[in-house]
Enzyme design. Structure first.
Site, PDB file in Angstrom:
ATOM      1  N   ASP A 162       0.831  -1.203   0.000  1.00  0.00           N
ATOM      2  CA  ASP A 162       0.000   0.000   0.000  1.00  0.00           C
ATOM      3  C   ASP A 162       0.872   1.262   0.000  1.00  0.00           C
ATOM      4  OD1 ASP A 162      -2.670   1.313   0.467  1.00  0.00           O
ATOM      5  OD2 ASP A 162      -1.658   1.966   2.293  1.00  0.00           O
TER       6      ASP A 162
ATOM      7  N   GLU B 198       0.959  -0.598  -5.157  1.00  0.00           N
ATOM      8  CA  GLU B 198       0.012   0.489  -5.387  1.00  0.00           C
ATOM      9  C   GLU B 198       0.857   1.773  -5.441  1.00  0.00           C
ATOM     10  OE1 GLU B 198      -3.612   3.067  -3.451  1.00  0.00           O
ATOM     11  OE2 GLU B 198      -1.879   2.395  -2.314  1.00  0.00           O
TER      12      GLU B 198
END
Length: 739
Positions: free
Chosen positions: A418, A471
């Site tokens: 993330d 990401e």
């Protein structure tokens, strides 16, 4: 029993100096092993124990149960001593006001962690901290118990506390292994499930209670204690899956990911009900995802996190599955069941930042241990969280070991990292003057970049059949290029540019889509610059962005038609697929982490039709090589029509490794188009194999009646062409029939 108040001379000689006794009583002794336990004393031995609240203590031989004597309480309440003629393995019989306890003495055991472990911890290269630090069930000298170990180099004293010692930090102070800054203690007879914390006298001489950074399990929030857990006894049955999982993540294989927030997919009895545990999710979620044709389940972070409203993206237990859904064994059962059903499991993993909760990592030993000291480096203003100091060897190693822990001990197939952009830019979301340049004066976070490269290199070495997915929201180059070739080494990257551009296009009224035509074509310019996942994730259906269905313009019929056309576009453009739960049936409202999905909508034909379409798209994506073999290969995609702005029509070919074509045509206006001619690579019979406007999906059922003939009329750079009926706001897929 009565306390022995008149010690003999030998026992009096075994007493501690007053300074040591007071330090123990105040919980400030720097080296409890130097004074507690059995030590040579004159021509014999002295045994000392500090047990505040005990009424009496006897010492027994461990091998014969024979009582060797009763300890005397000398001066300091709770400090008991006895003089002995010889050293021997012993056990204590402790008389408490509530009963009698027999146990071995934690201070009778020698050094616990080996020199190699300590060296690797200090070097930041230990790859299995989950089996080294934390609470480890083990047997030492034939005695079962738990070895506790925690990194806190600047603490003045560390104790392990729990119900087993009345949460009294004076009872079990730990030994400091100076070379690594690690404190250790073996507590006999503790069992799995025992709750514990660490009590620290920190660098500022404050007494603080901290959860274990390497806990394997935790209390159910809002409880904040860690729990002793045994994660090795689970019996896995996924050998067949593991033997072939590498091919399931290959660039030329179909990867269709169903993204799930486990706490809000379903609940018992609706929104007010209890959460499903992992075993119930295995019974309910796995068949649903399998029936829908997805290949992988991606879970929003399931590492233990204090605040459910963070959706798991502010974790503190980086080695512990959240207790919200059961035990570590329950989570292992879920992963095992996924694998036995032919589904891969991807975990969202957060190495970018951590929350400021007092029981967590923040200023763990009174210093900025895990985070940067300066707020311009160490505090994330957007999320009110601390930023890991990945330039510190031990923190680098801690995070690396966390990632490997899930791959090794829970058989996870891939990690999705993330917020990579927030890691690699020192000025991420910061104004001028509020960030600190790197040593070369640039804005790159060199330490984070080194960590990501090292992470991917180690995963490739230890788990070559697993994957790490980024990401990353910027144009940082070579995210998916191998580390050896100068890249960051990720297997895949989320294509957030594709997501943004195409959603902007779809949100426009079809009357004006001609002006934003480039939003659908431009992503193909860079579609092969990385290996991409096309993500319609949780981030796109929260915080006022509206649900995917509700983003679409027009009346209700047009909204559904637009949604179906968009989903068909997602499944037919190059890149692996990711769809957040609820989008597959067109949920109207934004996702709410406190509510389950609106499953009742499936009683309505249009919602059921969207779900049917997604299932059929997944089936075609898996069955037809042309839709997946070229996801990461520019030879797998050819524009046929990319410039019909006036009609908002697009057409492209998807080709398999042998060049066999599929034709995709999208009409992004509500105007049906008859006899619309499209160039194709061969004449002869073609078959319409999917039409998002079909009646079964909730559409108007306008189409091409299944079969039609391409004639040798060159068009759009192709040697033949088809005269098509283009249904309104719809995508059709055609394939040539065998000659």
């Amino acid at each position: 029993m009565e306390r022995k108040t008149q010690p003999n001379d030998r026992q009096a000689n075994a007493a501690l100096p007053r300074s040591d006794a007071e330090a123990l009583a105040n919980g400030r002794h720097p080296d409890p092993f130097a004074v507690l336990g059995m030590h040579a004393q004159g021509d014999g031995y002295a045994l000392r124990v500090y047990l505040p609240g005990a009424q009496g203590v006897e010492v027994l031989r461990r091998d014969s149960e024979r009582i060797e004597g009763q300890l005397s309480e000398l001066g300091t309440p709770g400090l008991f001593v006895i003089a002995l003629d010889e050293a021997f393995a012993y056990r204590l019989r402790i008389h408490w006001p509530g009963g009698v306890q027999e146990t071995e003495d934690p201070y009778s055991f020698g050094l616990l962690l080996g020199d190699i472990d300590l060296h690797l911890i200090g070097e930041g290269t230990h790859r299995d901290l989950g089996r080294c630090l934390g609470a480890q069930l083990m047997e030492i000298d034939g005695v079962a118990g738990v070895r506790f170990a925690v990194w806190a180099p600047n603490a003045r004293r560390v104790s392990v506390i729990g119900a087993f010692n009345g949460w009294d930090g004076r009872r079990h102070p730990m030994r400091l292994r100076h070379q690594a800054g690690v404190w250790e203690l073996f507590v006999p007879r503790l069992q799995p499930g025992e709750a514990y914390k660490y009590e620290l006298v920190n660098a500022q001489e404050q007494v603080v209670h901290k959860a274990d950074p390497v806990a394997l399990a935790s209390e159910l929030p809002p409880g904040t204690a860690s729990r002793v857990a045994d994660i090795e006894r689970f019996e896995w049955h996924d050998e067949a899956w593991l033997a072939r999982r590498g091919e399931t993540l290959a660039p030329d294989r179909p990867i269709a990911i169903y993204e799930v927030h486990a706490a809000s997919w379903r609940k018992h009895g609706g929104n007010e009900g209890e959460l499903y545990d992992w075993r119930e999710l295995a019974e309910q979620l796995i068949p649903y995802v399998s029936e829908m044709g997805f290949t992988h389940i991606e879970l929003l972070p399931i590492m233990e996190h204090p605040f459910g409203g963070s959706w798991g993206y502010q974790p503190l237990g980086l080695f512990a599955p959240t207790a919200r859904h059961g035990s570590p064994a329950d989570f292992a059962h879920f992963v095992d069941a996924c694998h036995r059903a032919g589904l891969g499991v991807i975990l969202d993993w957060v190495p970018a930042h951590f929350p400021t909760d007092a029981h967590g990592l923040a200023r763990f030993d009174g210093t900025a241990l895990y985070e940067y000291e300066h707020p311009y480096e160490g505090f994330h203003q957007d999320w009110n969280t601390y930023i890991y100091n990945l330039g510190r060897r031990e923190v680098h190693g801690f995070m690396l070991s966390s990632a490997l822990h899930w791959l090794r001990h829970y058989h996870i197939d891939a990690l999705r990292v993330d917020a990579v952009a927030s890691m690699i830019y020192r000025n991420y979301s910061r104004r001028d003057g509020e960030w600190i340049p790197n040593r070369f004066g640039g804005h790159e976070n060199l330490e984070a970049l080194d960590f990501l490269r090292h992470l991917n290199a180690v995963v490739a070495e230890e788990f070559p059949d697993a994957a790490v997915i980024a990401e990353e929201s910027t144009a940082w180059p070579d995210v998916t290029r191998p580390v050896a070739e100068g890249g960051l080494g990720f297997a895949y990257k989320w294509n957030l540019g594709w997501m943004h551009d195409t959603l902007c296009y779809m949100a426009e009224d079809p009357l004006y889509r001609c002006h934003g035509h480039h939003n659908m074509t431009f992503p193909q310019v860079y579609a092969y610059s990385e290996r991409f996942v096309l993500p319609i994730s949780h981030d796109e259906v929260v915080h006022g962005k509206r649900a995917l269905l509700d983003k679409m313009p027009g009346d209700e019929w047009q909204k559904f038609a637009n949604l179906r056309a968009y989903l068909a576009t997602l499944w037919t453009q190059p890149g692996k697929k990711l769809l957040f739960m609820g989008c597959e049936f067109g949920q109207w409202r934004e996702w709410d982490h406190d509510r389950e999905l609106d499953w009742w909508l499936l009683d309505e034909p249009r919602h059921a039709g969207v779900r049917l379409l997604v299932g059929d798209l997944n089936r075609l994506y898996r069955e037809l090589p042309g839709l997946h073999q070229g996801d990461c290969d520019p030879a797998g995609f050819v524009w046929v029509i990319g410039n019909d702005h006036a009609n908002s029509v697009f057409a492209w070919l998807r080709c398999d490794a042998r060049g066999a074509p599929l034709l995709v045509v999208a009409n992004m206006t509500p105007v049906p188009r008859h006899d619309y001619r499209v160039g194709v690579p061969r004449a002869g019979a073609w078959e319409e194999i999917i039409n998002s406007d079909a009646a079964c999906y909730g559409g108007s059922n306008l189409g091409n009646l299944g079969r039609l003939e391409a004639t040798e009329q060159p068009l759009h750079g192709q040697p033949a062409s088809l005269a098509l009926t283009l249904p309104p706001l719809a995508v059709i897929i055609l394939r040539p029939l065998a000659r």
